[in-house]
Enzyme design. Structure first.
Site, PDB file in Angstrom:
ATOM      1  N   CYS A   8      -7.439   2.543  -0.302  1.00  0.00           N
ATOM      2  CA  CYS A   8      -7.217   1.534   1.301  1.00  0.00           C
ATOM      3  C   CYS A   8      -5.834   2.883   1.799  1.00  0.00           C
ATOM      4  O   CYS A   8      -6.418   2.503   2.979  1.00  0.00           O
ATOM      5  CB  CYS A   8      -6.193   0.114   0.393  1.00  0.00           C
ATOM      6  SG  CYS A   8      -7.743  -1.142  -0.133  1.00  0.00           S
ATOM      7  N   ILE A   9      -4.820   3.147   1.019  1.00  0.00           N
ATOM      8  CA  ILE A   9      -3.930   3.334   2.028  1.00  0.00           C
ATOM      9  C   ILE A   9      -4.574   5.164   3.203  1.00  0.00           C
ATOM     10  O   ILE A   9      -4.109   5.055   4.372  1.00  0.00           O
ATOM     11  CB  ILE A   9      -3.177   4.177   1.088  1.00  0.00           C
ATOM     12  CG1 ILE A   9      -2.530   3.207  -0.087  1.00  0.00           C
ATOM     13  CG2 ILE A   9      -1.878   5.089   2.154  1.00  0.00           C
ATOM     14  CD1 ILE A   9      -1.280   3.506  -0.714  1.00  0.00           C
TER      15      ILE A   9
END
Length: 442
Positions: free
Chosen positions: A272-273
């Protein structure tokens, strides 16, 4: 159709189809089976299908016991045959959404999966996308593919977006108790989507549209990416001043309001990040918006592996050694502690950079005994974790802690290693004192 589908969900007669049986899909299947729903998993990886049928988990932090129970009770099945989509009442898509080489969204997994699913859709089904993506994806990419089959979204098929919120290895939160945001393409879609997730998740948070739900996921991860970028930049400044940034953060965290602790590291990893912020920056350009703050944080976070390698080089130079020709061990290949998840792990870039400078690089990670194929680091495929023993560790010129697993014996590391480069403040957090001149924090 909506009422019929709602009745099937409420009576537990609905069959749940999970497309993509990875770190998101497998826990979700277990959450539905735990509530008594029959689930069918779909994946193109035959080995995952075989493992599920055998009741064996292939993800380190997911226990095989509930999977085996679900299989033996007839509640869990898996297949590579997408024609069986016609058998299920809900299709929940949990597929990757990576970036391409230009840091632009790669929706091929989403679109290819939808193309594989679409021919077998029928009236009375709900389709939910969980993959992180930019606002508009659900209606721009999925809706036309569904309606090309002669089905009307909101009447025949109910389309929703509900972002995954998995945190692999977190014992406190799981698919069952993490609140679930759900947005529907129409009010009927929203009603069905809410009922679907309420069947297995403790708390469901309805929002007004799929676009709001898509943006919500991006905000959550951009918030983290920007704050991590901030502390990574502050770490560099603190190091120049001879100040321990970890002590600073821990002191600031004692403030009971207005501050939330974020911690620096060797770079961002995970599904994700490192990726999600660029989905928004790409979409924002369509509206003439330049998201400078987000892009700056991305630049800082992506520069951290180079900073760590420079710190490693400096540590070797103080011993009159060069990176070129040195043997260097990375401790921790996974992107976070105590999991077997190596997606987007900064350890790969650290290994690449060190190797480019002439170092001989190995890794140690008890959670990842061998490197399996990845999208971007094929040259490391098949590389095996070293065996942990005194003779092996004493043979390295430097050991770099890139991930802090609880399984690591850091006291033995201090006893055996010549140089330790600690990117996670692991020794201090473990209360272990290094020898004089042994430790470099990076």
């Amino acid at each position: 159709m909506a009422m019929q589908l709602l009745e099937k969900i409420q009576s537990k007669d609905a069959v749940i189809g999970i497309v993509g049986l990875g770190y998101v899909g497998l826990p979700l299947m277990l959450a539905f089976s735990a509530k008594g729903y029959h689930s069918v998993g779909f994946d193109i990886d035959q080995s995952k299908v075989d493992s599920i049928k055998a009741g064996e988990s292939y993800i380190d932090h997911i226990d095989s016991a509930p999977l085996g129970t679900g299989v033996s009770n007839g509640l869990i099945d898996a297949t590579t045959d997408f024609s069986r989509i016609a058998e299920v009442d809900a299709i929940i898509m949990c597929v990757p959404t990576p970036l391409d080489e230009h840091l632009e969204p790669d929706l091929s997994y989403v679109t290819n999966t939808m193309d594989a699913v679409a021919p077998y859709l029928r009236s009375g089904q709900v389709v939910s996308l969980e993959s992180t993506t930019y606002p508009g994806t659900t209606e721009e990419e999925l809706k036309p593919r569904i309606e090309a089959q002669g089905l009307t979204v909101g009447t025949d098929v109910f389309l929703v977006y509900s972002p995954e919120r998995e945190d692999p290895g977190n014992p406190e939160f799981s698919s069952k108790n993490i609140p679930k945001v759900v947005g529907g393409t129409t009010p009927a879609c929203a009603e069905v989507g809410k009922a679907l997730y309420e069947a297995a998740i403790a708390s469901v948070v309805p929002v007004s549209s799929t676009q709001v739900a898509e943006f919500t996921k991006l905000l959550e991860n951009i918030y983290r990416a920007v704050n991590i970028g901030l502390v990574n930049e502050l770490k560099i400044a603190a190091d120049k001043m001879g100040i321990d940034i970890w002590e600073v953060i821990n002191a600031a965290a004692t403030k009971p309001f207005g501050f939330k602790a974020f911690y620096p590291g060797p770079g961002l990893g995970g599904h994700c990040i490192p990726i999600d912020p660029f989905y928004l920056t790409w979409k924002a350009r369509e509206y003439g918006v330049h998201t400078r703050f987000i892009e700056l944080a991305g630049q800082i976070n992506r520069s951290m592996p180079q900073y760590v390698v420079r710190a490693t080089s400096d540590a070797l130079n103080r011993r009159k050694k060069a990176v070129n020709g040195s043997k260097i061990l990375l401790m921790g290949l996974a992107y976070k502690e105590d999991v077997d998840d190596m997606r987007e792990s900064p350890a790969f870039e650290l290994m690449d950079l060190l190797k480019e400078q002439g170092a001989e690089v190995d890794y140690y990670d008890p959670h990842l005994p061998v490197i399996t194929p990845t999208r971007e680091h094929a040259e490391w495929t098949g590389t095996q974790s070293i065996e942990w023993n005194e003779q092996a560790i004493r043979g390295y010129d430097a050991v770099l802690i890139s991930t802090h697993h609880k399984a690591f014996d850091l006291q033995q590391l201090v006893d055996w290693a010549d140089i330790i480069v600690d990117t996670r403040n692991a020794l201090a957090k473990s209360g272990i004192e290094p020898k004089d001149g042994q430790l470099t924090k990076a």
